[in-house]
Design a protein around this motif. Sequence first.
Motif, mmCIF file in Angstrom:
data_model
loop_
_atom_site.group_PDB
_atom_site.id
_atom_site.type_symbol
_atom_site.label_atom_id
_atom_site.label_comp_id
_atom_site.label_asym_id
_atom_site.label_seq_id
_atom_site.Cartn_x
_atom_site.Cartn_y
_atom_site.Cartn_z
ATOM 1 N N SER A 168 29.452 31.627 44.462
ATOM 2 C CA SER A 168 30.251 32.183 45.668
ATOM 3 C C SER A 168 31.736 31.994 45.513
ATOM 4 N N ASN A 169 32.340 31.071 44.439
ATOM 5 C CA ASN A 169 33.628 31.195 44.310
ATOM 6 C C ASN A 169 34.355 32.027 43.380
ATOM 7 N N LEU A 170 33.530 33.028 42.955
ATOM 8 C CA LEU A 170 34.022 33.824 41.664
ATOM 9 C C LEU A 170 34.832 34.728 42.352
ATOM 10 N N GLU A 171 36.274 34.878 41.545
ATOM 11 C CA GLU A 171 37.209 35.837 42.171
ATOM 12 C C GLU A 171 37.372 37.057 41.005
ATOM 13 N N THR A 172 37.110 36.589 39.616
ATOM 14 C CA THR A 172 37.267 37.671 38.653
ATOM 15 C C THR A 172 36.090 37.725 37.694
ATOM 16 N N LEU A 173 35.604 38.715 37.330
ATOM 17 C CA LEU A 173 34.386 39.037 36.490
ATOM 18 C C LEU A 173 34.584 40.052 35.796
ATOM 19 N N PHE A 174 34.758 39.861 34.525
ATOM 20 C CA PHE A 174 34.720 41.165 33.450
ATOM 21 C C PHE A 174 33.541 41.195 32.707
ATOM 22 N N LEU A 175 33.108 42.359 32.767
ATOM 23 C CA LEU A 175 31.693 42.685 32.258
ATOM 24 C C LEU A 175 31.819 44.062 31.223
ATOM 25 N N THR A 176 32.961 44.355 30.405
ATOM 26 C CA THR A 176 32.943 45.484 29.832
ATOM 27 C C THR A 176 32.392 45.459 28.549
ATOM 28 N N ASP A 177 31.888 46.742 28.532
ATOM 29 C CA ASP A 177 31.175 47.046 27.212
ATOM 30 C C ASP A 177 29.911 46.150 27.107
ATOM 31 N N ASN A 178 28.869 46.513 27.905
ATOM 32 C CA ASN A 178 27.672 46.022 27.802
ATOM 33 C C ASN A 178 26.627 46.906 27.824
ATOM 34 N N LEU A 179 25.389 46.469 28.527
ATOM 35 C CA LEU A 179 24.360 47.504 28.556
ATOM 36 C C LEU A 179 23.981 47.422 29.970
ATOM 37 N N LEU A 233 29.186 38.387 46.931
ATOM 38 C CA LEU A 233 30.450 37.691 46.198
ATOM 39 C C LEU A 233 31.543 37.914 47.050
ATOM 40 N N HIS A 234 31.931 37.378 48.078
ATOM 41 C CA HIS A 234 32.939 37.837 49.120
ATOM 42 C C HIS A 234 34.165 37.325 48.703
ATOM 43 N N LYS A 235 34.236 36.315 47.598
ATOM 44 C CA LYS A 235 35.722 36.114 47.004
ATOM 45 C C LYS A 235 36.089 37.055 46.012
ATOM 46 N N LEU A 236 35.156 37.797 45.430
ATOM 47 C CA LEU A 236 35.401 38.725 44.184
ATOM 48 C C LEU A 236 36.890 39.281 44.483
ATOM 49 N N GLN A 237 37.698 39.473 43.561
ATOM 50 C CA GLN A 237 38.931 40.325 43.715
ATOM 51 C C GLN A 237 39.077 41.341 42.667
ATOM 52 N N GLU A 238 38.611 40.769 41.402
ATOM 53 C CA GLU A 238 38.822 41.770 40.309
ATOM 54 C C GLU A 238 37.518 41.929 39.433
ATOM 55 N N PHE A 239 36.962 43.370 39.493
ATOM 56 C CA PHE A 239 35.821 43.485 38.891
ATOM 57 C C PHE A 239 35.814 44.508 37.971
ATOM 58 N N ILE A 240 35.514 44.199 36.788
ATOM 59 C CA ILE A 240 35.761 45.276 35.599
ATOM 60 C C ILE A 240 34.382 45.321 35.096
ATOM 61 N N ILE A 241 33.528 46.467 34.980
ATOM 62 C CA ILE A 241 32.231 46.763 34.530
ATOM 63 C C ILE A 241 32.274 48.137 33.759
ATOM 64 N N ALA A 242 33.620 48.367 33.169
ATOM 65 C CA ALA A 242 33.783 49.782 32.369
ATOM 66 C C ALA A 242 32.700 49.579 31.201
ATOM 67 N N GLY A 243 32.476 50.743 30.715
ATOM 68 C CA GLY A 243 31.615 50.937 29.462
ATOM 69 C C GLY A 243 30.169 50.354 29.607
#
Length: 255
Positions: free
Chosen positions: A104-115, A126-136
């Motif tokens: 619940s404290n997550l603000e930044t999550l990078f998950l680039t280039d996965n499956l 995840l209401h505190k999430l500010q930056e989410f990258i799930i490209a690729g």
Amino acid sequence: FVQRLGIGFSQVRSVRGAMEGETAHELDHEYPTGDEEEEEKQVLNDGLTNMPAVLERTSESEPFAKRMCELEGVLTLHDLVFRDSIRLSKTKLQGLPARIDVLSNLETLFLTDNLIQKLPPSFTALHKLQEFIIAGNRLQALPEEFGQLRSLHLLRLDGNCLEVLPESFGNLAALTWLELQGNRIEKLPSSFGQLSALEVLRADDNGLVELPDSFRDLRSLRQFRCSGNRLSSLPIGFERLSNLESFHAENNQIT
């Protein structure tokens, strides 16, 4: 969590240090991609394919990723609750735990280039999430309630398999930077014009055949790229986008 599993902190390092000094809202700089530094390209590098729902204590001699893949036991994702940023790029990750909402404290999550093919419904909590990258990845759809992530200001969905965005998408009131290029999107939701803070939109190489009438309400928009689509016209009122500084629409059918 780190001490109990005998894991070096660098293996689950925060990305906040990498973000320091970034001028995220200056349009002459790119947002971070999640893999700028060589030593940070992978958080887990032994063939991790799933972030498990549970972990347990094990000997320090086993590779961290092997433990993550194989173990089931008593330590849960609650051990990561204190973290506000997580990077899991280029790890062959196939999915997220059903109870990802405990972070619940997550603000930044990078998950680039996965499956990853889908996000669990609880992701929208995840209401505190500010930056989410799930490209690729291989995302085929977003949860219907994705618009509940009202703290998001950076969202990168580029290089996936998305065909539509949920109607709730317009509720992302804080969103300033959105990348959609390289998907299969034919239409944007009618609520899209509610993204009043949006400054940068990249939607190249989709299947866009039209833009919603509400698009003219994106009064903060400064950069818009939609090259490589099937647009034959622009919506009425497009000229009202008075802050638009950069517009690219090559390889469409606009006459």
